[in-house]
Design a protein around this motif. Structure first.
Motif, PDB file in Angstrom:
ATOM      1  N   TYR A   1       0.837  -1.207   0.000  1.00 61.78           N
ATOM      2  CA  TYR A   1       0.000   0.000   0.000  1.00 61.78           C
ATOM      3  C   TYR A   1       0.872   1.258   0.000  1.00 61.78           C
ATOM      4  N   THR A   2       1.915   1.273   0.816  1.00 63.50           N
ATOM      5  CA  THR A   2       2.793   2.438   0.908  1.00 63.50           C
ATOM      6  C   THR A   2       3.498   2.695  -0.413  1.00 63.50           C
TER       7      THR A   2
ATOM      8  N   LEU B   1      10.410   3.017  -4.828  1.00 67.20           N
ATOM      9  CA  LEU B   1      11.531   3.100  -3.894  1.00 67.20           C
ATOM     10  C   LEU B   1      12.123   4.500  -3.792  1.00 67.20           C
ATOM     11  N   LEU B   2      12.351   5.165  -4.905  1.00 68.76           N
ATOM     12  CA  LEU B   2      12.986   6.487  -4.859  1.00 68.76           C
ATOM     13  C   LEU B   2      12.104   7.512  -4.150  1.00 68.76           C
ATOM     14  N   GLU B   3      10.817   7.468  -4.402  1.00 65.35           N
ATOM     15  CA  GLU B   3       9.898   8.375  -3.713  1.00 65.35           C
ATOM     16  C   GLU B   3       9.835   8.072  -2.227  1.00 65.35           C
TER      17      GLU B   3
ATOM     18  N   TYR C   1      11.782   9.691   3.470  1.00 65.97           N
ATOM     19  CA  TYR C   1      12.554   9.458   4.696  1.00 65.97           C
ATOM     20  C   TYR C   1      13.828  10.285   4.787  1.00 65.97           C
ATOM     21  N   THR C   2      14.055  11.174   3.855  1.00 63.65           N
ATOM     22  CA  THR C   2      15.236  12.040   3.933  1.00 63.65           C
ATOM     23  C   THR C   2      14.863  13.513   3.805  1.00 63.65           C
ATOM     24  N   ARG C   3      13.594  13.845   3.999  1.00 67.25           N
ATOM     25  CA  ARG C   3      13.158  15.219   3.747  1.00 67.25           C
ATOM     26  C   ARG C   3      13.302  16.179   4.928  1.00 67.25           C
ATOM     27  N   ASP C   4      13.290  15.687   6.159  1.00 71.39           N
ATOM     28  CA  ASP C   4      13.396  16.579   7.323  1.00 71.39           C
ATOM     29  C   ASP C   4      13.987  15.823   8.506  1.00 71.39           C
ATOM     30  N   PRO C   5      14.379  16.547   9.559  1.00 65.73           N
ATOM     31  CA  PRO C   5      15.033  15.883  10.701  1.00 65.73           C
ATOM     32  C   PRO C   5      14.189  14.782  11.364  1.00 65.73           C
TER      33      PRO C   5
END
Length: 96
Positions: free
Chosen positions: A19-20, A27-29, A34-38
């Motif tokens: 679903y996710t 995968l890239l999205e 998971y790398t967009r903010d602290p």
């Protein structure tokens, strides 16, 4: 470990993962999320730490039970939580 519980978790987690991936587009999205903010960095770091701890446990268990470690380590690093779940599901029952 109770294999029926592990199997249920594997199926439920697989459904959530599917679903996710459908929601985020792959995968890239997913990695971008998971790398967009602290806060996302913290979650990702927590997952990495947990995987390392699991790999230490799997290595010790593999040595004790005569199973190959490196294929499982590579698999765990490639597919995340699916690796440890499948490792424990495929474990032979210990004889007393």
């Amino acid at each position: 470990m109770h294999k029926p519980v592990l199997a249920f978790v594997l199926v439920a987690f697989g459904a959530l993962t599917a679903y996710t991936w459908l929601h985020y587009g792959g995968l890239l999205e997913w990695l971008a999320f998971y790398t967009r903010d602290p806060a996302s960095w913290q979650i990702f770091a927590d997952l990495v730490i947990t995987m390392v701890l699991l790999l230490v446990f799997i290595r010790r268990d593999a040595q004790a039970t005569g199973r190959a470690f490196w294929p499982w380590a590579a698999f765990c690093l490639a597919v995340g939580s699916f690796g440890p779940l499948l490792y424990f599901l495929t474990a032979r029952k210990k004889s007393d």
